[in-house]
Design a protein around this motif. Structure first.
Motif, mmCIF file in Angstrom:
data_model
loop_
_atom_site.group_PDB
_atom_site.id
_atom_site.type_symbol
_atom_site.label_atom_id
_atom_site.label_comp_id
_atom_site.label_asym_id
_atom_site.label_seq_id
_atom_site.Cartn_x
_atom_site.Cartn_y
_atom_site.Cartn_z
ATOM 1 N N UNK A 154 0.840 -1.204 0.000
ATOM 2 C CA UNK A 154 0.000 0.000 0.000
ATOM 3 C C UNK A 154 0.872 1.251 0.000
ATOM 4 N N UNK A 155 1.898 1.283 0.842
ATOM 5 C CA UNK A 155 2.767 2.463 0.912
ATOM 6 C C UNK A 155 3.491 2.699 -0.412
ATOM 7 N N UNK A 156 3.991 1.620 -1.021
ATOM 8 C CA UNK A 156 4.666 1.754 -2.320
ATOM 9 C C UNK A 156 3.708 2.269 -3.390
ATOM 10 N N UNK A 157 2.475 1.761 -3.382
ATOM 11 C CA UNK A 157 1.505 2.171 -4.395
ATOM 12 C C UNK A 157 1.062 3.615 -4.196
ATOM 13 N N UNK A 158 0.982 4.070 -2.943
ATOM 14 C CA UNK A 158 0.627 5.469 -2.682
ATOM 15 C C UNK A 158 1.695 6.410 -3.241
ATOM 16 N N UNK A 159 2.972 6.001 -3.156
ATOM 17 C CA UNK A 159 4.049 6.808 -3.742
ATOM 18 C C UNK A 159 3.900 6.875 -5.262
ATOM 19 N N UNK A 160 3.551 5.746 -5.881
ATOM 20 C CA UNK A 160 3.349 5.728 -7.336
ATOM 21 C C UNK A 160 2.161 6.616 -7.731
ATOM 22 N N UNK A 161 1.129 6.623 -6.899
ATOM 23 C CA UNK A 161 -0.033 7.469 -7.190
ATOM 24 C C UNK A 161 0.323 8.952 -7.110
ATOM 25 N N UNK A 162 1.201 9.312 -6.171
ATOM 26 C CA UNK A 162 1.634 10.715 -6.068
ATOM 27 C C UNK A 162 2.219 11.184 -7.399
ATOM 28 N N UNK A 163 3.066 10.347 -7.991
ATOM 29 C CA UNK A 163 3.714 10.699 -9.264
ATOM 30 C C UNK A 163 2.680 10.767 -10.375
ATOM 31 N N UNK A 164 1.812 9.753 -10.458
ATOM 32 C CA UNK A 164 0.828 9.693 -11.544
ATOM 33 C C UNK A 164 -0.146 10.868 -11.472
ATOM 34 N N UNK A 165 -0.639 11.179 -10.284
ATOM 35 C CA UNK A 165 -1.591 12.286 -10.133
ATOM 36 C C UNK A 165 -0.948 13.630 -10.466
ATOM 37 N N UNK A 166 0.333 13.796 -10.131
ATOM 38 C CA UNK A 166 1.010 15.066 -10.443
ATOM 39 C C UNK A 166 1.081 15.304 -11.943
ATOM 40 N N UNK A 167 1.002 14.240 -12.727
ATOM 41 C CA UNK A 167 1.090 14.348 -14.196
ATOM 42 C C UNK A 167 -0.276 14.376 -14.868
ATOM 43 N N UNK A 168 -1.326 13.879 -14.162
ATOM 44 C CA UNK A 168 -2.609 13.703 -14.843
ATOM 45 C C UNK A 168 -3.795 14.423 -14.199
ATOM 46 N N UNK A 169 -3.611 14.989 -13.007
ATOM 47 C CA UNK A 169 -4.770 15.582 -12.335
ATOM 48 C C UNK A 169 -4.319 16.637 -11.324
ATOM 49 N N UNK A 170 -5.258 17.515 -10.952
ATOM 50 C CA UNK A 170 -4.974 18.494 -9.904
ATOM 51 C C UNK A 170 -5.290 17.928 -8.522
ATOM 52 N N UNK A 171 -5.880 16.735 -8.485
ATOM 53 C CA UNK A 171 -6.185 16.086 -7.206
ATOM 54 C C UNK A 171 -4.900 15.552 -6.565
ATOM 55 N N UNK A 172 -4.922 15.420 -5.234
ATOM 56 C CA UNK A 172 -3.767 14.926 -4.494
ATOM 57 C C UNK A 172 -4.191 13.903 -3.464
ATOM 58 N N UNK A 173 -3.328 12.895 -3.242
ATOM 59 C CA UNK A 173 -3.528 11.967 -2.135
ATOM 60 C C UNK A 173 -2.887 12.607 -0.901
ATOM 61 N N UNK A 174 -3.654 12.783 0.150
ATOM 62 C CA UNK A 174 -3.150 13.385 1.385
ATOM 63 C C UNK A 174 -2.960 12.282 2.430
ATOM 64 N N UNK A 175 -1.807 12.296 3.099
ATOM 65 C CA UNK A 175 -1.525 11.331 4.173
ATOM 66 C C UNK A 175 -1.082 12.119 5.405
ATOM 67 N N UNK A 176 -1.831 11.995 6.499
ATOM 68 C CA UNK A 176 -1.467 12.722 7.716
ATOM 69 C C UNK A 176 -1.604 11.800 8.926
ATOM 70 N N UNK A 177 -0.633 11.860 9.851
ATOM 71 C CA UNK A 177 -0.687 11.022 11.061
ATOM 72 C C UNK A 177 -1.951 11.294 11.859
ATOM 73 N N UNK A 178 -2.556 10.227 12.351
ATOM 74 C CA UNK A 178 -3.757 10.293 13.195
ATOM 75 C C UNK A 178 -4.983 10.835 12.462
ATOM 76 N N UNK A 179 -4.845 11.161 11.188
ATOM 77 C CA UNK A 179 -5.990 11.662 10.417
ATOM 78 C C UNK A 179 -6.365 10.710 9.291
ATOM 79 N N UNK A 180 -5.371 10.070 8.685
ATOM 80 C CA UNK A 180 -5.664 9.090 7.656
ATOM 81 C C UNK A 180 -5.190 9.466 6.272
ATOM 82 N N UNK A 181 -5.766 8.789 5.286
ATOM 83 C CA UNK A 181 -5.411 8.945 3.875
ATOM 84 C C UNK A 181 -6.682 9.268 3.106
ATOM 85 N N UNK A 182 -6.635 10.324 2.284
ATOM 86 C CA UNK A 182 -7.815 10.697 1.518
ATOM 87 C C UNK A 182 -7.404 11.441 0.251
#
Length: 631
Positions: free
Chosen positions: A36-64
């Motif tokens: 999951x962690x490796x795939x989230x890193x890959x998504x960061x790269x892909x989204x930066x090239x294809x969308x204005x959306x971002x995956x956010x990861x914050x301690x005690x808050x989660x991933x969205x």
């Protein structure tokens, strides 16, 4: 995009109002936490090239997923409508890259499109993408009507480009990811020979350097069998520091190939320039050139930053080892690649800039070959020294650091941890291959890893060597330590701002036009000479100053500054530069006499760049007066 990555993104999009934990994503998709962690890193790269959306990861808050409702719906629709193309594109690109390097004869566009069962336009587009990636390794693609697609470049560069490609796969998927391109039996045999060689030479490579050397030997054999040889003139001496004769004989015998002298020199130069584990190195390994460079470098940098680096005894020896391997690579024309370059440059920009400027302006001619990748490595050493010179006392928890990236990365992480988390006692910094034996011998409370370990029976946490604020918070939670309050005011930066040097709603097609306009204005106001403009543009052409959140911080030769100031430029519409978007610019003009303030000033400026909500307020300001009120 890999099919599993695709399903992960779709899951997060389908539940865009939900905040997931790693465990919940793992359970939902039946993947491991590491995956999951490796795939989230890959998504960061892909989204930066294809969308204005971002995956956010914050301690005690989660991933969205963060983005407007319209952007999220648009992305969801695009994924569903283009599922096959998105998934197949990444597979095809990887296989296409491998074909270019390993096929005995060049293939035409038509032959490639038939092999992948797709239109020739798709192949052309993906070859253009590959061409851009290879240019960074000093290799290019040429397409000839009757001869097919060719790799063009020096033989050593072509080999390095392929090994760089395989290393990228290894970093994301370990050894298993390599076995699609190398037979496991071949890899294991080369690994066995390499371990024997390292043992006989009493060398101890970092994990990544070890894998890289094995891959270099593998591809050297492949290229020799296809009659592609390195140039003899590239490697200056036929004398060898290390006795590799037995290793060469094993390779020739097992793989039925003859290694000419230049090829032996090439492999020898790769080995002597490989990064080694600091704890295992011997002082006899170092050259006089290494010590001389380090002495000059630390003396001049100490003067520039007013920090006594020459008094840091923990810095001199490891930096000398690092410089030794770097000088070996430069001597033998072997390229240097730093996978963390952009992150280091962004997070430690003041230090990166000072080192880059020092080497560019004052270094002896032969040392000006230190490129940005190497400057980033030097930055890690200097940052670790800065941390150490300010470190705090009081340690109790016993921790081992497991790092595969070499001594500069492990040293930086170690010193940052010791300063910021004074409850820690770092027992040892080791490679992953040494980790098990160290845990068995030492009393350890938990392990800090730079990437996900295969298997550990004691608690561990994964952190990057640069240890950003998000990771500090994660570690604080992990060890129940003290939190560090974040500064929200920028008093030093505010001193350099004024209404006459703040420009809003600027219409330009690119940042260079804005630099010219602002410099002309600053010159007329008596802040800079007419020559400052050219020095800013020249420096920008050498090293981009684009930071996070669409912010750019160009600067020039401080000898052309008459009065210190910082100009702010707000673009009416975002502009593109070096394939990145720029919405705000802070143009720096600081006198040399104020160097003592510059480090603190840069840290305030970088804090501004990282503050997304603050940057958005600056973007929305309607006039200079309103903009300056935010400071």
């Amino acid at each position: 995009m890999d099919e599993k990555v695709y399903h992960l993104l779709l899951l997060i999009l389908e539940h865009s109002h939900r905040r997931f934990s790693i465990q919940e994503l793992s359970d939902e998709l039946n993947f491991s936490d590491k995956t999951i962690r490796n795939y989230l890193k890959q998504l960061d790269v892909w989204l930066s090239q294809h969308s204005s959306c971002q995956i956010i990861r914050k301690p005690n808050q989660g991933i969205w997923i963060e983005g407007t409702k319209e952007d999220i719906e648009r992305l969801k629709k695009y994924l569903k409508q283009n599922r096959y193309f998105i998934i197949e594109q990444e597979k095809r690109k990887t296989e296409l890259m491998n074909i270019l390097f390993t096929e005995p004869n060049p293939l035409s566009i038509k032959e490639l499109s038939q092999r992948f069962f797709c239109h020739s336009d798709i192949i052309k587009k993906e070859l253009e993408m590959i061409h851009e990636e290879l240019k960074r390794q000093q290799v290019s693609l040429t397409i000839r009507q009757k001869e097919g697609v060719h790799l063009v470049g020096e033989e050593s560069c072509i080999r390095n480009a392929y090994v760089h490609f395989l290393l990228h796969l290894w970093r994301s998927g370990g050894n298993q990811a390599l076995f699609s391109f190398i037979e496991r039996q071949t890899y294991d045999l080369l690994s066995f020979y390499t371990r024997q060689l390292l043992s006989s030479c009493d060398l101890h490579l970092t994990d990544e350097a070890y894998v890289k050397f094995v891959l270099c030997v593998f591809f050297t054999i492949q290229r020799i069998k296809k009659k592609h040889f390195v140039s003899g003139h590239t490697f200056s001496s036929d004398s060898f520091e290390l006795d590799m004769s037995s290793f060469f004989s094993q390779i020739e015998r097992s793989f039925a190939c003859h290694l000419p002298l230049p090829e032996k020199q090439y492999l020898h130069s790769l080995l002597v320039s490989s990064r080694q584990l600091l704890s295992e190195q011997k002082s006899s390994f170092l050259s006089t050139d290494s010590y001389e460079f380090v002495k000059w470098f630390l003396t001049r940098l100490s003067e520039r930053l007013s920090v006594p680096f020459t008094e840091d005894k923990e810095l001199i020896e490891p930096l000398s080892y690092h410089v030794h391997t770097t000088l070996e690579r430069i001597k033998h024309h072997l390229p240097i690649h730093n996978p963390m370059k952009e992150k280091i440059r962004t997070q430690y920009y003041p230090t990166f800039l000072q080192i880059y400027s020092l080497l560019e302006e004052e270094a002896p001619e032969r040392l000006k070959q230190f490129k940005e990748d190497e400057v980033a490595y030097l930055t890690l050493y200097i940052e670790s020294s800065l941390e150490r010179l300010q470190q705090m006392d009081g340690k109790n928890k016993r921790v081992v650091i497991a790092c595969s990236m070499g001594m500069s990365a492990s040293m930086l992480l170690k010193t940052k941890l010791e300063r910021k988390f004074h409850s820690l006692h770092i027992v040892k910094s080791v490679s992953f291959s040494q980790l098990k034996s160290v845990i068995e011998k030492e009393e350890v409370d938990f392990v800090i890893c730079t990437n996900e370990p295969e298997q550990l029976d004691i608690p561990y946490i994964v952190l990057s060597p640069v240890l950003d604020k998000e990771e500090e918070q994660r570690l604080l939670n992990f060890i129940a330590s003290l939190d560090e309050k974040r500064k929200t005011a920028y008093p030093l930066l505010k001193q350099y701002l004024s209404l006459e040097t703040t420009f809003t709603q600027v219409s330009c097609s690119n940042p260079i036009d804005a630099i010219r306009m602002v410099c002309d204005s600053l010159s007329s106001l008596g802040y800079i000479t007419n020559h400052y403009k050219d020095s800013v543009i020249q420096r920008e052409s050498l090293s981009s100053t684009i930071m996070e959140n669409e912010v750019m911080i160009p600067h020039g030769n401080d000898k052309e500054v008459l009065r210190s100031t910082i100009a702010i430029v707000q673009f009416k519409k975002p502009v593109t530069w070096n394939q990145k978007t720029v919405s705000l610019m802070f143009l720096l003009a600081l006198k040399p006499s104020e160097v003592s303030h510059q480090r603190a000033l840069f840290h305030e400026l970088l804090s501004v760049c990282e503050d997304k909500s603050f940057i958005q307020e600056l973007k929305n300001a309607v006039n200079p007066s309103e903009m300056l009120q935010f400071f």
